[in-house]
Structure formats: structure tokens, C-alpha cells
Design an enzyme around this catalytic site. Structure first.
Site, PDB file in Angstrom:
ATOM      1  N   ASN A 189       0.866  -1.085  -0.091  1.00 42.90           N
ATOM      2  CA  ASN A 189       0.329  -0.405   0.053  1.00 42.90           C
ATOM      3  C   ASN A 189       1.220   1.232   0.091  1.00 42.90           C
ATOM      4  OD1 ASN A 189      -1.381   1.993   0.274  1.00 42.90           O
ATOM      5  ND2 ASN A 189      -2.429   1.664   2.169  1.00 42.90           N
ATOM      6  N   LYS A 199      -0.164   4.261  -0.375  1.00 48.82           N
ATOM      7  CA  LYS A 199      -0.817   5.052   0.380  1.00 48.82           C
ATOM      8  C   LYS A 199      -0.560   6.971  -0.804  1.00 48.82           C
ATOM      9  CE  LYS A 199      -0.267   3.096   4.452  1.00 48.82           C
ATOM     10  NZ  LYS A 199      -0.106   3.561   6.079  1.00 48.82           N
ATOM     11  N   HIS A 214     -10.279   1.329   5.180  1.00 41.98           N
ATOM     12  CA  HIS A 214      -8.758   1.479   5.428  1.00 41.98           C
ATOM     13  C   HIS A 214      -9.156   2.106   6.850  1.00 41.98           C
ATOM     14  CE1 HIS A 214      -4.113   3.096   6.343  1.00 41.98           C
ATOM     15  NE2 HIS A 214      -4.079   1.306   6.060  1.00 41.98           N
ATOM     16  N   GLU A 236      -5.168  -4.632  10.893  1.00 48.33           N
ATOM     17  CA  GLU A 236      -4.484  -3.547  10.287  1.00 48.33           C
ATOM     18  C   GLU A 236      -4.666  -2.344  12.206  1.00 48.33           C
ATOM     19  OE1 GLU A 236      -2.605  -2.260   7.078  1.00 48.33           O
ATOM     20  OE2 GLU A 236      -4.168  -1.050   7.064  1.00 48.33           O
TER      21      GLU A 236
HETATM   22  P1  13P Z   1       2.228   1.073   7.846  1.00 47.34           P
HETATM   23  O1  13P Z   1       3.511  -0.490   7.341  1.00 47.34           O
HETATM   24  O2  13P Z   1       3.458   2.360   7.446  1.00 47.34           O
HETATM   25  O3  13P Z   1       2.562   1.152   9.668  1.00 47.34           O
HETATM   26  O4  13P Z   1       1.158   1.094   7.316  1.00 47.34           O
HETATM   27  C1  13P Z   1       0.533  -0.356   7.247  1.00 47.34           C
HETATM   28  C2  13P Z   1      -0.533   0.114   6.405  1.00 47.34           C
HETATM   29  O5  13P Z   1      -1.872   0.823   7.444  1.00 47.34           O
HETATM   30  C3  13P Z   1      -1.047  -0.688   5.152  1.00 47.34           C
HETATM   31  O6  13P Z   1      -2.325  -0.275   4.688  1.00 47.34           O
END
Ligand code: 13P
Length: 247
Positions: free
Chosen positions: A6, A8, A91, A161
Site C-alpha cells: 500500500n 498510500k 482502510h 490493521e
Molecule cells: P505501515 O506499514 O506504514 O505501518 O502502514 C500499514 C498500513 O496502513 C497498510 O495499509
């Protein structure tokens, strides 16, 4: 092991996106490893010709809208038309922007109707002594899966998560025994929604500060089927170390 990267909003240039894609193609050649990339929406088209490689494509979100006068929305059919296989739904970073359980449930239906595999994100903000967070997780799973048919439920992947573990470093992730407990709990909830043995085939991923330094321990004996990786997936060095640690 399924590793969903991801990105982001970390990957700010097409050049970096292409580099990460090439790296992922190389890493995906290792046995036992399946990689899905979830780039920001504008890059999805870049990788539309990815089909020849062993990389799967995931969207970071999908619209509740199906088309028409919906400025700014990206309906599920547009994603499947680009060759996208998975879509991350619910998410915590989207829930933090006001996405409700109802909206998540609609998105699950929209994705499923277009043959996309939803990656349903669930997770508590914090843990309380009375374990009320377990009821929250149950609600997040149940409200998202209930509107789906039994067949559609079998295409869902659950990503656990915990919000308190996201975006930090390996030392802040969940411990392997706690993760094992959570996987058992999630399987118990799934058993109420998918009768028989079939629910055991629904993959469960972990996300939250998964890095090369902790990923092998988290994978061993916890019962998870893969990882949803954030920051470490947007850094070429961290990502290749992480994948190699699992291979
Ligand atoms: P991190 O790996 O940066 O903690 O993020 C986890 C996440 O939100 C994946 O969708």
C-alpha cells in the site's frame, strides 16, 4: 504469502512508481511470494500492461458510486477495466476521514459486483481492558460481509490493521502471540459468516509497522496468510529486504 504494497500517498513521481514496479516484478519471482501493488489511483493506468508479469494490481479505495454525474469518484467498473484485481476497502485512514460502516458495506458490494477482490481493513484504535475492541472488530467484519453472497464472501481478504501500530517502526508492531490470538478471533467471526470449512480459505493479512526486522517472526506460527505493508513498501531498499525476509 501475499504481500500487498500500500503505497498510500508516499510515491510522488512516476519515475519512482516505475522503479518500485520493476523491483516488485523481480521480487515476485521468488517462490511462495505473491505481490500486489496498491499505487495511488493516477498510477494505476501506468501499470495496465502488467498482465505479463506476476504482479497483481490493487486500488487503494473504490467509490460507492457506479457512474454518471459523480465528480471525483472512481467507480469499481473503471478499476476492473484497467486490470485491477484487488481493492482496499475501509482502510483506517479513510475511516478517519469519515467513512462509515455503511459506506464500507456499499463499497464491498460495488467491488464484488465487478469481480474485484475486496481487501477489507479492520482494526481498533486502542485496546481496552474489557476487550470491547473485539466487539468492534466483529462489527467491522460482519457489517461489511453480511450484504455479500456466500460466493462473494469467499473472494474477500481480511487485513487486520490495529490503528495503534500503523506508521511506526518494527518495535511498535503487534507481538507474534497477540497476532496469533487475533487471527483465531477473526477466524471465529468468519465462521459465523461462512459456514463449514470454507472460511479457512479466506486470507487474513496483518498490517501495521511490518518491516524486514519483524516480518518473519510475525509470519511464523501466527496463522496469517500475508501482509498489508505501508511505508516499508514505498522504499525500494526496505521493501526488498522485507520480501527477502519472507521468501
Ligand atoms: P505501515 O506499514 O506504514 O505501518 O502502514 C500499514 C498500513 O496502513 C497498510 O495499509
Amino acid at each position: 504469502m501475499l504481500i500487498v504494497a500500500n503505497w498510500k500517498a508516499y510515491v510522488a513521481s512516476e519515475e519512482k512508481a516505475r522503479k518500485l514496479f520493476t523491483l516488485a516484478k523481480r521480487l515476485a519471482k521468488q517462490p511462495k511470494i505473491k505481490i500486489a501493488l496498491a499505487p495511488p489511483a493516477p498510477y494505476l493506468g501506468l501499470f495496465a500492461s502488467f498482465k505479463k508479469s506476476k504482479i497483481w494490481l490493487a486500488a487503494q479505495d473504490v467509490s460507492e458510486a457506479t457512474g454518471g454525474a459523480e465528480t471525483g469518484e472512481v467507480p469499481a467498473q473503471f478499476l476492473s477495466g484497467l486490470g485491477v484485481s484487488y481493492v482496499i476497502i475501509g482502510h483506517s485512514e479513510r475511516r478517519a476521514r469519515g467513512e462509515t460502516l455503511e459506506a464500507v458495506a456499499v463499497k464491498m458490494q460495488r467491488a464484488s459486483a465487478q469481480g474485484l477482490k475486496p481487501i477489507l481493513c479492520i482494526g481498533e484504535k486502542e485496546r481496552d481492558h474489557n476487550a470491547a475492541y473485539l466487539a468492534l472488530l466483529r462489527q467491522q467484519i460482519t457489517s461489511a460481509l453480511e450484504p455479500l453472497t456466500q460466493k462473494e464472501r469467499m473472494s474477500v481478504t481480511i487485513a487486520y490493521e490495529p490503528v495503534w501500530a500503523i506508521g511506526k517502526s518494527a518495535a511498535d508492531a503487534i507481538t507474534p502471540p497477540d497476532l496469533h490470538e487475533m487471527v483465531l478471533y477473526i477466524r471465529k467471526v468468519l465462521a459465523d459468516l461462512v459456514p463449514g470449512r470454507a472460511n479457512a480459505r479466506i486470507p487474513i493479512l496483518y498490517g501495521g509497522s511490518a518491516e524486514a526486522g519483524n516480518i518473519r517472526l510475525l509470519a511464523a506460527g501466527s496463522g496469517i496468510d500475508g501482509f498489508l505493508v505501508g511505508h516499508a513498501s514505498a522504499d525500494p531498499e526496505m521493501f526488498s529486504e522485507l520480501v527477502r525476509a519472507l521468501a
